[in-house]
Scaffold this motif. Sequence first.
Motif, short mmCIF file in Angstrom:
data_model
loop_
_atom_site.label_atom_id
_atom_site.label_comp_id
_atom_site.label_asym_id
_atom_site.label_seq_id
_atom_site.Cartn_x
_atom_site.Cartn_y
_atom_site.Cartn_z
N GLN A 1 0.97 -1.20 0.08
CA GLN A 1 0.03 0.09 0.06
C GLN A 1 0.89 1.37 0.00
O GLN A 1 0.52 2.34 0.59
N GLY A 2 1.93 1.38 -0.54
CA GLY A 2 2.77 2.40 -0.88
C GLY A 2 3.59 2.66 0.19
O GLY A 2 4.24 3.89 0.52
N ALA A 3 3.68 1.99 1.45
CA ALA A 3 4.30 2.26 2.53
C ALA A 3 5.74 1.78 2.83
O ALA A 3 6.32 1.93 3.77
N VAL A 4 6.43 1.19 1.90
CA VAL A 4 8.09 0.96 1.73
C VAL A 4 8.48 1.66 0.61
O VAL A 4 8.01 2.01 -0.41
N ASP A 5 9.78 1.74 0.87
CA ASP A 5 10.43 2.42 -0.28
C ASP A 5 11.17 1.20 -0.74
O ASP A 5 11.51 0.25 -0.16
N ILE A 6 11.78 1.36 -2.16
CA ILE A 6 12.53 0.27 -3.00
C ILE A 6 13.65 0.89 -3.49
O ILE A 6 13.66 2.03 -4.11
N VAL A 7 14.75 -0.08 -3.27
CA VAL A 7 16.04 0.19 -3.92
C VAL A 7 16.13 -0.90 -4.95
O VAL A 7 15.91 -2.22 -4.84
N SER A 8 16.28 -0.66 -6.06
CA SER A 8 16.54 -1.61 -7.42
C SER A 8 18.02 -1.83 -7.67
O SER A 8 18.97 -1.25 -7.52
N ILE A 9 18.10 -3.33 -7.44
CA ILE A 9 19.71 -3.78 -7.59
C ILE A 9 19.74 -4.71 -8.74
O ILE A 9 19.23 -5.92 -8.52
N ARG A 10 20.23 -4.36 -9.77
CA ARG A 10 20.06 -4.99 -11.06
C ARG A 10 21.21 -5.88 -11.35
O ARG A 10 22.41 -5.68 -11.23
#
Length: 240
Positions: free
Chosen positions: A68-77
């Motif tokens: 529900q949009g309550a976390v941040d995301i970091v992309s590790i490709r």
Amino acid sequence: MLFLFGLLASVPVSARPLVAIVDSGISRTPQLANVLVGEYDMAGKRPLYHPRYDHGTMVATILNREAQGAVDIVSIRIDDAAGCPSDRSPPCQPSSRPIVAAIDKAVSLGVDAINLSLALADDPAITDAVRRASDKGIIVVMAAGNDGRNHPDNTAMARAGFPRAVLVGATDEAGNPWTGSNRPDADDYLYVWRRGVDVPTISATGQRVFGTGTSFAAPIETARRVLAKTHEMAALAGTH
């Protein structure tokens, strides 16, 4: 040689939970623009947020919706810069090195959870990386695989990270196990079932699509575990 490229100097400090999605890279779609805080490329030196494949964006969209949009995301490709062979589905990476580097980078960033929606076979280096992450209190969620077998290929990783590591199988919308999902064969590692058939999501170009596979069940479990951990810590701190 592995390259670190394009994280916005550093991940911003935030009170919100942070999840690392180790995958094919994530597009900054309208649905993800407010939660995608950065990207590392462990398998090349490629432009930020311009993935070759939809997979990572689809996974991130499911996780964001479930949380529900309550976390941040970091992309590790980690996808192979050479692309996938015709007989493989993305994200493909023949070497364990970028995956190990991605897990260790996530640990160094202090994430709350790592989502591994990858085709993983037990590898000693990756297993050790999962153990290191778990020892730091990080939740590690892994797709159980899509071979329809009665034995997942990554049970050593699940055991190494127990009780913070979990394998996720796929069900249909009615909760019935998907025939393509690798199923649990023992009770000394964690395994759960989440919906992974025709899961609505968004492609890298912003189109509405549907995903089927344990890759798309895993982020549902990741979101649920991260939110549960957050609520538990808040309760212990006396804020609820």
